[in-house]
Design a protein around this motif. Sequence first.
Motif, mmCIF file in Angstrom:
data_model
loop_
_atom_site.group_PDB
_atom_site.id
_atom_site.type_symbol
_atom_site.label_atom_id
_atom_site.label_comp_id
_atom_site.label_asym_id
_atom_site.label_seq_id
_atom_site.Cartn_x
_atom_site.Cartn_y
_atom_site.Cartn_z
ATOM 1 N N VAL A 40 -46.956 -82.353 -1.053
ATOM 2 C CA VAL A 40 -48.005 -81.350 -1.176
ATOM 3 C C VAL A 40 -47.384 -80.017 -0.782
ATOM 4 N N GLY A 41 -47.339 -79.103 -1.739
ATOM 5 C CA GLY A 41 -46.753 -77.799 -1.483
ATOM 6 C C GLY A 41 -47.807 -76.730 -1.402
ATOM 7 N N CYS A 42 -48.182 -76.218 -2.547
ATOM 8 C CA CYS A 42 -49.076 -75.054 -2.597
ATOM 9 C C CYS A 42 -50.550 -75.411 -2.513
ATOM 10 N N GLU A 43 -50.911 -76.619 -2.877
ATOM 11 C CA GLU A 43 -52.304 -77.077 -2.938
ATOM 12 C C GLU A 43 -53.159 -76.284 -3.928
ATOM 13 N N HIS A 44 -52.501 -75.649 -4.894
ATOM 14 C CA HIS A 44 -53.205 -74.879 -5.930
ATOM 15 C C HIS A 44 -52.717 -75.218 -7.332
ATOM 16 N N SER A 132 -40.713 -74.844 -16.138
ATOM 17 C CA SER A 132 -41.331 -73.606 -15.661
ATOM 18 C C SER A 132 -42.577 -73.861 -14.819
ATOM 19 N N GLY A 133 -43.110 -75.053 -14.870
ATOM 20 C CA GLY A 133 -44.258 -75.405 -14.057
ATOM 21 C C GLY A 133 -43.888 -75.950 -12.696
ATOM 22 N N HIS A 134 -42.625 -75.821 -12.317
ATOM 23 C CA HIS A 134 -42.151 -76.349 -11.031
ATOM 24 C C HIS A 134 -41.363 -75.288 -10.287
ATOM 25 N N LEU A 135 -41.636 -75.199 -9.004
ATOM 26 C CA LEU A 135 -40.917 -74.256 -8.162
ATOM 27 C C LEU A 135 -39.860 -74.991 -7.350
ATOM 28 N N CYS A 136 -38.628 -74.515 -7.446
ATOM 29 C CA CYS A 136 -37.517 -75.046 -6.669
ATOM 30 C C CYS A 136 -36.816 -73.863 -6.033
#
Length: 164
Positions: A40-44, A132-136
Amino acid sequence: MGTHSIKLTINGKHYVEEVESRILLSDFIRENCGLTGTHVGCEHGVCGACTVIVNGTAVRSCLMFAVQTDGEEIQTVEGLSQDGELTPLQQNFKECHGLQCGFCTPGILMSAQDYLAKNPEPSTQELKEMLSGHLCRCTGYDGILKAIQKTVDENKQLALTEGS
């Protein structure tokens, strides 16, 4: 709020649970089922770390309530490998240095798994769009892209070998 009884299958295991209406699928997976690979990262729904596959489609589990998955089939990152054997995609992430801290990796693996099942021969641009839908924050995406592309290439080679 109230509770609801839900029945669902996660990684082949059946669950029957009483859950509060407001519990998120990501929290249910982690807390009720003990499957902590779903991060769980951004929860958005922005970072993609919580991505799981529900009925064959990659979804952000932080944007779904557990009650919405009553009767559904879910796969988490723990369900990818079988009998301790990494899938080719997982093995390629390892070999191509597609992970560093590993926080984003489960979500990316689940999205890539779903994407390649539906689009087995994507272009590099299509893979970039999927990512592009993933933040790394660690890898710069080069190793991730190489790992997925290597999986695509290996799948093509396997198809050619099996076809001859």
